[in-house]
Motif scaffolding. Structure first.
Motif, short mmCIF file in Angstrom:
data_model
loop_
_atom_site.label_atom_id
_atom_site.label_comp_id
_atom_site.label_asym_id
_atom_site.label_seq_id
_atom_site.Cartn_x
_atom_site.Cartn_y
_atom_site.Cartn_z
N UNK A 97 0.80 -1.18 0.02
CA UNK A 97 -0.12 -0.07 0.16
C UNK A 97 0.94 1.46 -0.03
N UNK A 98 1.92 1.32 -1.11
CA UNK A 98 2.81 2.39 -0.94
C UNK A 98 2.58 3.41 -1.93
N UNK A 99 1.25 3.68 -2.46
CA UNK A 99 0.89 4.63 -3.51
C UNK A 99 0.50 5.85 -2.94
N UNK A 102 -3.41 5.54 -1.57
CA UNK A 102 -3.51 4.82 -0.35
C UNK A 102 -3.36 5.96 0.93
N UNK A 103 -2.29 6.72 0.82
CA UNK A 103 -1.99 7.48 1.83
C UNK A 103 -2.96 8.72 1.88
N UNK A 104 -3.54 9.21 0.63
CA UNK A 104 -4.44 10.20 0.85
C UNK A 104 -5.80 9.57 1.15
N UNK A 105 -6.10 8.48 1.18
CA UNK A 105 -7.25 7.91 1.76
C UNK A 105 -6.94 7.64 3.09
N UNK A 130 7.20 3.07 1.18
CA UNK A 130 6.30 4.32 0.33
C UNK A 130 7.23 4.91 -0.54
N UNK A 131 6.43 5.38 -1.58
CA UNK A 131 7.01 6.39 -2.64
C UNK A 131 7.33 7.73 -2.36
N UNK A 136 5.29 12.32 0.77
CA UNK A 136 5.22 13.86 0.85
C UNK A 136 3.39 14.19 1.40
N UNK A 137 2.64 13.23 0.91
CA UNK A 137 1.28 13.48 1.22
C UNK A 137 1.16 13.10 2.60
N UNK A 138 1.83 12.31 3.35
CA UNK A 138 1.84 11.84 4.78
C UNK A 138 2.21 12.87 5.43
N UNK A 139 3.25 13.99 5.14
CA UNK A 139 3.96 14.87 6.02
C UNK A 139 3.22 15.63 6.92
N UNK A 140 2.08 16.44 6.35
CA UNK A 140 1.35 17.24 7.36
C UNK A 140 0.68 16.55 8.19
N UNK A 141 0.01 15.46 7.72
CA UNK A 141 -0.75 14.54 8.77
C UNK A 141 0.26 13.99 9.84
N UNK A 142 1.19 13.50 9.51
CA UNK A 142 2.22 12.91 10.64
C UNK A 142 2.59 14.25 11.39
N UNK A 143 2.81 15.40 10.87
CA UNK A 143 3.36 16.49 11.86
C UNK A 143 2.26 16.91 13.04
N UNK A 144 0.95 17.05 12.37
CA UNK A 144 0.01 17.70 13.40
C UNK A 144 -1.26 16.75 12.99
N UNK A 145 -1.32 15.34 13.69
CA UNK A 145 -2.40 14.63 13.30
C UNK A 145 -3.43 15.07 14.56
N UNK A 146 -4.65 14.58 14.41
CA UNK A 146 -5.64 14.76 15.27
C UNK A 146 -5.30 14.36 16.53
N UNK A 147 -5.92 14.67 17.64
CA UNK A 147 -5.47 14.75 19.01
C UNK A 147 -5.46 13.04 19.59
N UNK A 148 -6.70 12.32 18.74
CA UNK A 148 -6.88 10.97 18.91
C UNK A 148 -6.27 9.90 18.31
N UNK A 149 -5.04 10.48 17.24
CA UNK A 149 -4.49 9.47 16.32
C UNK A 149 -3.04 9.52 17.03
#
Length: 481
Positions: A97-99, A102-105, A130-131, A136-149
């Motif tokens: 699941x490296x495309x 999948x990360x956008x999902x 991961x490609x 790059x798609x994961x960066x923002x979410x990884x830096x500031x994920x929701x408090x429950x993640x």
């Protein structure tokens, strides 16, 4: 259905994890002090517990009554997380699941709160697959994920991760597990499974694991299936296609003694019996390393994790050789380990390496002189010198030939005097290599050979034997008790 040992005994609490105390202590303290991070990176070799610790951690952060930082297993949250229908601990295989899609999902799904617990934990295994676009798609979410993640990334190759990812996670490096810890773990698991095994067999299985708990338990599974009753060291070696310590000692001894014939014959026996020659070369490397450690540090060292019998065997073998010989052998076999993985004729590569060593290292043992010290006292000077020549062996053929030209030998006042018509013998005797032989040979005869180099040998012919002895420094004094 049979369950493999590594699955049956997968740790379910931090106390069951072995060899990673530095990580377990940190995670437990974070849970106790409610200082849980939003993203973690677990990296290290395969089978060291990355995914297992991630699962335990996911349960521990949600446990309503944690026991010393570990999940209690009894509260409502722990029970819900054990269910196969659980949706709050999500495992993702990044290899498949490296495309970027999948990360956008994934980014869309993290917006939803967990169903039954406090935190929703995403465990992304082999994250280095991961490609670039997916990272790059994961960066923002990884830096500031929701408090429950909480994100837990696992990888065997952290060097492949972008610096932008590494700077957004708490990194934990899992170490290889030492042999003693693996051996104790095996003994405990075998006791619970009612599997009998020799202590030597446990040590061989632990060595085969190479620091990986999963690999160790996989080998143990095969050995348990192969053995008829109690697992023996021989059973383990048969399963692994490895050679026992006695065979390895024979091969090493042949090299250190320059015995090409013995080495080639023994290697051929191993090859015809179906032994893995790449593994054999690796075992030879380890054996020379253990000999070098024992030679340098003594038999009390813990640097060589060996059985008592093997340790004594290698100590005896290394006794009459030098550290430089062992180091040369160790380097030679270390160099060919990678070449053997791609060699079409591995036996030939091992043979040429061994032959080169036999021709370049000094024999492990000098030929012994049969006469004892007490028996040499009544020998004539020429017979004493003859025994010295004999003890030098074939490595000093030229010196032997030169010494034939000696016309007179005598012992006066405990001095060994030599007279010869050839001046070239003096140059031969002055060589450092020949001095070493002479010192060793005379010592076995019960004398001390004191060498003092004096270059000039042009002296009057009067009292020639005495003068020649003085010029060569061939002063020979009997040992005193």
């Amino acid at each position: 259905m049979y369950l493999a040992l590594y699955r049956k005994f997968r740790p379910s609490s931090f106390s069951e994890v072995v060899g990673q105390d530095h990580i377990i202590k940190t995670l437990k303290n974070q849970i106790k002090n409610n200082q849980i991070g939003h993203a973690y990176l677990f990296c290290g070799s395969r089978g060291t517990g990355k995914t297992s610790v991630a699962k335990i951690f996911a349960k521990a952060v949600n446990c309503q009554n944690p026991q010393d930082g570990s999940p209690c297993g009894q509260c409502e949250a722990c029970k819900n997380l054990k269910l196969s229908s659980n949706m709050d601990i999500v495992e993702i295989d990044a290899a498949s699941n490296n495309r970027v899609d999948e990360v956008r999902d994934l980014r869309e799904k993290v917006k939803y709160a967990p169903l039954n617990v406090r935190y929703k934990v995403y465990i992304i295994d082999e994250v280095h697959m991961l490609t670039d676009s997916a990272f790059n798609a994961l960066l923002k979410t990884l830096e500031e994920p929701p408090a429950h993640i909480i994100f837990v990334l696992a990888t065997t190759e952290p060097q492949k991760l972008p610096a932008t990812i590494l700077s957004r996670v708490l990194r934990f490096d899992f170490r290889l597990v030492d042999q003693n810890t693996l051996k104790n773990l095996l003994a405990n698991i075998f006791a619970k499974s009612k599997i009998m095994a020799e202590d030597e067999a446990l040590l061989e299985i632990a060595k085969a694991g190479n620091g990986s708990v999963r690999d160790c338990l996989s080998v143990a599974d095969m050995c348990a299936s192969y053995a008829n009753g109690k697992i023996t060291q021989k059973d383990v070696l048969e399963v692994l296609g490895a050679s026992d310590s006695h065979v390895l000692a024979k091969l090493c001894s042949a090299i250190l003694n320059g015995d090409i014939s013995s080495f080639l014959n023994q290697l051929d026996i191993e090859a015809k019996s179906g032994k893995n020659l790449t593994s054999l070369a690796s075992d030879l490397t380890k054996t020379f390393r253990n000999m070098l450690v024992l030679k340098s540090c003594g038999d009390t060292t813990e640097l060589a994790n060996l059985s008592k019998e093997t340790k004594q065997q290698l100590l005896s073998l290394s006794k009459d050789t030098s550290i430089s010989n062992l180091n040369l052998a160790l380097q030679s076999f270390s160099k060919i380990e990678n070449e053997l993985k791609f060699a079409t004729l591995p036996q030939l590569l091992i043979e040429t390496t061994a032959i080169d060593l036999c021709l370049n290292i000094k024999p492990a043992q000098q030929p012994k002189i049969e006469k004892q010290v007490s028996e040499t006292e009544d020998l004539s000077p020429r017979k004493v010198w003859g025994q010295v020549l004999l003890s030098m062996g074939q490595d000093n053929v030229v010196l032997h030939a030169m010494c034939v030209e000696i016309t007179n030998i005598n012992i006066e006042n405990n001095n060994f005097l030599i007279e010869t018509a050839s001046s070239s013998i003096f140059d031969m005797l002055k060589k450092a290599e020949n001095y070493a032989y002479l010192v060793a040979c005379f010592k076995k005869l019960g004398y001390n050979y004191n060498i003092k180099i004096i270059s000039s040998i042009t002296q009057p012919s009067q009292d020639k034997a005495k003068l020649l002895g003085e010029k060569l420094g061939l002063s020979l004094n009997k040992k005193e008790d």
